[in-house]
Design a protein around this motif. Structure first.
Motif, short mmCIF file in Angstrom:
data_model
loop_
_atom_site.label_atom_id
_atom_site.label_comp_id
_atom_site.label_asym_id
_atom_site.label_seq_id
_atom_site.Cartn_x
_atom_site.Cartn_y
_atom_site.Cartn_z
N HIS A 155 2.03 1.74 -12.26
CA HIS A 155 0.72 2.68 -12.73
C HIS A 155 0.96 2.84 -13.86
O HIS A 155 -0.20 3.13 -15.02
CB HIS A 155 0.01 3.66 -11.91
N PRO A 191 -0.43 -0.27 -6.15
CA PRO A 191 0.70 0.67 -5.71
C PRO A 191 0.98 1.05 -6.71
O PRO A 191 0.81 -0.03 -7.25
CB PRO A 191 1.43 -0.14 -4.39
N GLU A 202 -11.51 1.67 -7.96
CA GLU A 202 -11.60 3.51 -6.76
C GLU A 202 -10.12 4.13 -6.73
O GLU A 202 -8.99 3.37 -6.99
CB GLU A 202 -12.06 3.17 -5.09
N ASP A 203 -9.76 5.32 -7.29
CA ASP A 203 -8.82 5.90 -7.69
C ASP A 203 -9.10 7.53 -6.88
O ASP A 203 -9.75 8.40 -7.34
CB ASP A 203 -8.72 6.14 -8.97
N SER A 261 0.90 -1.00 0.16
CA SER A 261 0.18 -0.29 -0.13
C SER A 261 0.72 0.94 0.06
O SER A 261 0.43 2.17 0.43
CB SER A 261 -0.88 0.13 1.26
N VAL A 297 -10.10 -0.24 -12.15
CA VAL A 297 -9.67 0.81 -11.16
C VAL A 297 -11.23 0.84 -10.84
O VAL A 297 -11.96 1.60 -10.98
CB VAL A 297 -9.12 1.85 -11.84
N PRO A 316 -5.96 -6.48 -4.08
CA PRO A 316 -6.94 -5.92 -4.11
C PRO A 316 -6.94 -4.66 -4.54
O PRO A 316 -7.57 -3.25 -4.97
CB PRO A 316 -8.15 -5.72 -2.73
N GLU A 317 -5.24 -4.70 -3.92
CA GLU A 317 -4.66 -3.06 -3.58
C GLU A 317 -3.53 -2.66 -5.03
O GLU A 317 -2.72 -3.99 -4.46
CB GLU A 317 -4.60 -1.97 -2.80
N SER A 354 -2.33 4.53 -3.51
CA SER A 354 -2.82 2.89 -4.44
C SER A 354 -3.81 3.24 -4.99
O SER A 354 -4.57 3.41 -4.06
CB SER A 354 -2.13 1.77 -3.22
N LYS A 355 -4.45 2.24 -5.83
CA LYS A 355 -5.64 2.48 -6.72
C LYS A 355 -6.59 0.76 -6.14
O LYS A 355 -6.07 -0.05 -5.90
CB LYS A 355 -5.31 2.19 -7.70
N LYS A 356 -7.51 1.25 -5.47
CA LYS A 356 -8.55 -0.23 -6.07
C LYS A 356 -8.54 -0.75 -7.20
O LYS A 356 -9.01 -0.58 -7.91
CB LYS A 356 -9.50 0.43 -5.03
#
Length: 332
Positions: A282, A260, A318-319, A221, A316, A257-258, A248-250
């Motif tokens: 990313h 980094p 959640e961001d 994370s 993605v 699940p996440e 981090s992005k879910k």
């Protein structure tokens, strides 16, 4: 313009360096004529001639892994920097068998023969990775990543718990600027780091020495940049503080699940105004204004790949930063 293939398969070219750099500033006899290319997996070191025909670099020499193994007891070379002594120093991740062992190879900067190791003494860092030094402030900092035997099979989050991957700042070592010799002291910092770069300014108001900007990858994370600041030149005290956080992005469709950012490479501009970092997972390269070293400002960002582009296997959910997944970067 030109393409130079390496003669072997499976080398894993990683970081590159020069036969001469800022350590030789002011010496008119030194120039950047050769590119140093360590191979992270094969332990070869390629020397590329970039001066004879700048538009068509050519292979000048190959340092075979056996020379590195027998003369240094090291393997898996990573980062190379030239020294003011007329040598090139290359950090390593392990020993020839793939066990963790931090060390530094020395090459003659003219013949590129393996001279031996830079470090002296019985203390051996359990792992190695990147390093940077600042002769103006008599300091070198190195980091650790993981055990080569484990890394060779790809990233496994479980290795973090087993101690096989332990990315952190591995040691802070003082150099003697007169001889560029072995470290005179060392210490372990409890941070987790990959790349490290040094702020080069000789006079930062209110700060003794220089600001260090080590790229951090801790738990899945965390993707952070930390600054290391000298507090008192008399006792060698240092303090660390987080200055950049990449959220981090879910996600769905990935191993966790996440996801980094996984900061892997960082660079400070020659005028000390900007810090650049790349988020390996990313896929974006970021530019930060570091005029205020304690409060960097994001001033530029471009996505050049990564795992979160539209149309890929990762969704993605959640961001904190983006409204939508970035478009793939395509060059026609």
């Amino acid at each position: 313009i030109h393409r130079l293939p390496m003669p072997n398969v499976g080398d894993e070219l990683h970081h590159s360096g020069w036969n001469a750099c800022s350590s030789c500033h002011g010496d008119a006899t030194k120039s950047r004529d050769f590119l140093i290319l360590p191979c992270l997996v094969s332990s070869r070191i390629y020397i590329v001639d970039v001066a004879s025909d700048p538009r068509a670099p050519r292979l000048h020499k190959v340092v075979n892994p056996e020379d590195v193994f027998w003369k240094c007891g090291l393997g898996y070379p990573h980062t190379s920097h030239c020294l003011g002594s007329g040598e090139v120093m290359i950090s390593t991740l392990g020993d020839p068998a793939g066990n963790g062992k931090g060390g530094f190879i020395l090459l003659d900067a003219e013949t590129f023969e393996v001279k031996g190791t830079w470090e002296r003494g019985a203390e051996v860092p359990p792992m190695g990775y990147d390093f940077w030094y600042q002769p103006r402030h008599n300091v070198l900092i190195s980091t650790e990543w993981g055990v080569p035997r484990a890394l060779g099979y790809g990233f496994d989050p479980n290795d973090l718990g087993k101690g096989q991957q332990r990315p952190r700042i591995g040691g802070l070592r003082a150099l003697d600027p007169r001889i560029w010799g072995s470290p005179s002291n060392s210490g372990i910092w409890g941070l987790q780091g990959l790349d490290t770069r040094i702020w080069g300014s000789s006079s930062n108001p209110g700060i003794w020495g220089s600001s260090f900007h080590p790229g951090i990858w801790g738990s899945p994370s965390n993707s952070e940049i930390w600054g290391l600041r000298g507090l008192d030149p008399r006792d060698g005290a240092w303090a660390a503080e987080k200055v950049i956080q990449v959220p981090s992005k879910k996600v769905q469709g990935w191993i966790l699940p996440e996801m980094p950012g996984f900061i892997t490479d960082i660079l400070i501009s020659l005028d000390d105004r900007f810090l650049y970092l790349s988020n390996w997972l990313h896929g974006d390269v970021r530019q930060y204004d570091i005029s205020d070293t304690r409060n960097p400002r994001l001033v530029g960002q471009v996505f050049v790949g990564g795992r979160i582009t539209k149309g890929g296997p990762v969704r993605v959910c959640e961001d904190e930063e983006l409204q939508s997944q970035p478009e793939p970067f395509v060059i026609q």
